[in-house]
Motif scaffolding. Structure first.
Motif, PDB file in Angstrom:
ATOM      1  N   LEU A  12      -2.204  12.369  -3.177  1.00 52.97           N
ATOM      2  CA  LEU A  12      -2.290  12.093  -1.746  1.00 52.97           C
ATOM      3  C   LEU A  12      -2.617  13.367  -0.969  1.00 52.97           C
ATOM      4  CD1 LEU A  12       0.832   9.765  -1.466  1.00 52.97           C
ATOM      5  CD2 LEU A  12      -1.477   9.082  -0.794  1.00 52.97           C
ATOM      6  N   ALA A  66       4.439   3.429   3.999  1.00 54.33           N
ATOM      7  CA  ALA A  66       3.432   3.760   5.011  1.00 54.33           C
ATOM      8  C   ALA A  66       3.856   4.983   5.815  1.00 54.33           C
ATOM      9  CB  ALA A  66       3.200   2.566   5.927  1.00 54.33           C
ATOM     10  N   ASN A  68       3.509   8.085   3.485  1.00 57.30           N
ATOM     11  CA  ASN A  68       2.111   8.418   3.207  1.00 57.30           C
ATOM     12  C   ASN A  68       1.435   9.030   4.430  1.00 57.30           C
ATOM     13  OD1 ASN A  68       2.409   7.373   0.633  1.00 57.30           O
ATOM     14  ND2 ASN A  68       1.643   5.344   1.185  1.00 57.30           N
ATOM     15  N   ARG A  69       1.837   8.581   5.612  1.00 55.32           N
ATOM     16  CA  ARG A  69       1.257   9.117   6.845  1.00 55.32           C
ATOM     17  C   ARG A  69       1.575  10.602   7.008  1.00 55.32           C
ATOM     18  NH1 ARG A  69       3.545   5.677  10.136  1.00 55.32           N
ATOM     19  NH2 ARG A  69       2.038   4.056   9.607  1.00 55.32           N
ATOM     20  N   SER A  77      -2.297   5.577   7.630  1.00 53.01           N
ATOM     21  CA  SER A  77      -1.476   4.824   6.686  1.00 53.01           C
ATOM     22  C   SER A  77      -0.915   3.597   7.387  1.00 53.01           C
ATOM     23  CB  SER A  77      -0.342   5.697   6.156  1.00 53.01           C
ATOM     24  OG  SER A  77       0.488   4.993   5.259  1.00 53.01           O
ATOM     25  N   THR A 106      -7.385   6.991   3.081  1.00 55.08           N
ATOM     26  CA  THR A 106      -6.460   6.108   3.796  1.00 55.08           C
ATOM     27  C   THR A 106      -5.458   5.575   2.787  1.00 55.08           C
ATOM     28  OG1 THR A 106      -8.191   5.406   5.353  1.00 55.08           O
ATOM     29  CG2 THR A 106      -6.229   4.013   5.199  1.00 55.08           C
ATOM     30  N   ALA A 107      -4.232   5.358   3.223  1.00 59.27           N
ATOM     31  CA  ALA A 107      -3.215   4.739   2.375  1.00 59.27           C
ATOM     32  C   ALA A 107      -2.821   3.386   2.959  1.00 59.27           C
ATOM     33  CB  ALA A 107      -1.989   5.636   2.250  1.00 59.27           C
ATOM     34  N   GLU A 149      -0.060   0.199   2.297  1.00 55.34           N
ATOM     35  CA  GLU A 149       1.065  -0.402   1.590  1.00 55.34           C
ATOM     36  C   GLU A 149       1.002  -1.906   1.826  1.00 55.34           C
ATOM     37  OE1 GLU A 149       5.984  -0.540   1.571  1.00 55.34           O
ATOM     38  OE2 GLU A 149       4.901   0.521   3.164  1.00 55.34           O
TER      39      GLU A 149
END
Length: 323
Positions: A157, A192, A195-196, A202, A231-232, A234
């Motif tokens: 990431l 989320a 990850n942000r 995210s 971009t992530a 969930e």
């Protein structure tokens, strides 16, 4: 109408194919025709299809040990997959990969991975290759809520942000890392949020809602193709079966699985939505159902009749590569 009819028919066909493929794999495993282990993704079909439906063969995906749905969504041949899972010489990986290691480079499927968290670093490499070559191709990695705690994933990431890679991280949060609840194992309210913190967009979406996942993926894929970086996503979803087929699931509450099948079925949600909006008819979906059942039956028969690898000639073949 926001979605074309042909698109919706294709989506339903792929989702239904994944569901019936997994159900049949369970039956064949229980009958003894499939060796090793089987990790079914029943209940998670919407995520796989939403993530892959707009990808080309040049786009790369990396999968997990629960990867049958990802393979089918990316376009891998269903018969070749069944032959592979049955350990036949004519399988996609010549019977050497089995259920957890299906790959098809021609379709951009670089492999299901039994190493938890093994996919994101590989997809970083694919994304870096695409960026270096100057293509608009992207990479998309699938991970579970368990793999989200692996150092390899956290490093991937961070590196994706540092190098501004065209990589979409898809986290399928089905609530369990094998038998460990995500409520226990995650030190945050949502993936989320965490990850942000790496510096990328995210979001968290309902993984049982194909349309919610698709819209999130559509935006993320566009960002990646336009050179805007990773971009992530969930996707909160549900696993209808155990970690593996045969798992007694003693870690789940009484009636939990039965309730999930009744109340959290992404195929039922999809059908209800398209019928309500009058985007598709029941007759159209019934026709697809029948065609999918024929496809799966033929795949099984192909697998049962296919030859097994010959140890004398196949044991060391394709093991080493000479450049």
């Amino acid at each position: 109408m926001p979605y074309q009819t042909d698109f919706l028919l294709r989506v339903y066909r792929v989702m239904k194919t994944i569901r019936e493929f997994e159900e049949r794999c369970i039956k064949e495993f229980e009958a003894g025709t499939i060796p090793g282990f089987v990790h079914a993704s029943n209940g998670q079909e919407a995520v796989a299809v939403a993530a892959c439906i707009d990808l080309s063969d040049k786009d790369i995906i990396g999968s997990t040990h629960r990867g049958h749905g990802h393979c089918i969504a990316k376009g891998c041949d269903v018969s070749g997959m069944m032959q592979e899972i049955m350990g036949r010489a004519t399988g996609l990986c010549k019977g050497k990969g089995g259920s957890m290691h299906i790959a098809d480079f021609d379709k951009g499927m670089i492999g299901a991975n039994a190493i938890v968290g093994g996919g994101p670093p590989l997809c970083n490499g694919a994304a870096l290759g695409a960026k270096t070559r100057g293509t608009k191709d992207i990479a998309l990695s699938f991970s579970g809520d368990g793999s989200a705690n692996q150092g390899t994933v956290l490093e991937a990431l961070n590196l994706a942000v540092v190098l501004k890679l065209p990589h979409v991280f898809m986290f399928e949060n089905n609530g369990y890392a094998e038998g460990t609840s995500a409520n226990y194992a995650l030190g945050c309210d949502s993936l989320a949020e965490r990850n942000r913190s790496f510096g990328m967009p995210s979001v968290c979406v309902d993984g049982n809602d194909f349309f919610a996942v698709y819209e999130a993926c559509k935006e993320a894929i566009a960002r990646a193709r336009n050179g805007e970086g990773p971009t992530a996503i969930e996707a909160t979803t549900v696993r209808f079966d155990g970690h593996f087929i045969g798992d007694p699931q003693l870690y789940r509450g009484d009636g939990e699985v039965k309730a999930a099948r009744k109340e959290q079925d992404c195929l039922q949600f999809f059908q209800a939505r398209v019928l309500k909006e009058k985007w598709l008819s029941q007759e159209q979906m019934d026709t697809i159902d029948a065609e999918v059942m024929e496809l799966i039956e033929q795949a099984v028969q192909d697998g049962l009749s296919a030859p097994k690898p010959n140890p004398a000639t196949d044991l060391l073949a394709d093991v080493y590569c000479t450049y």
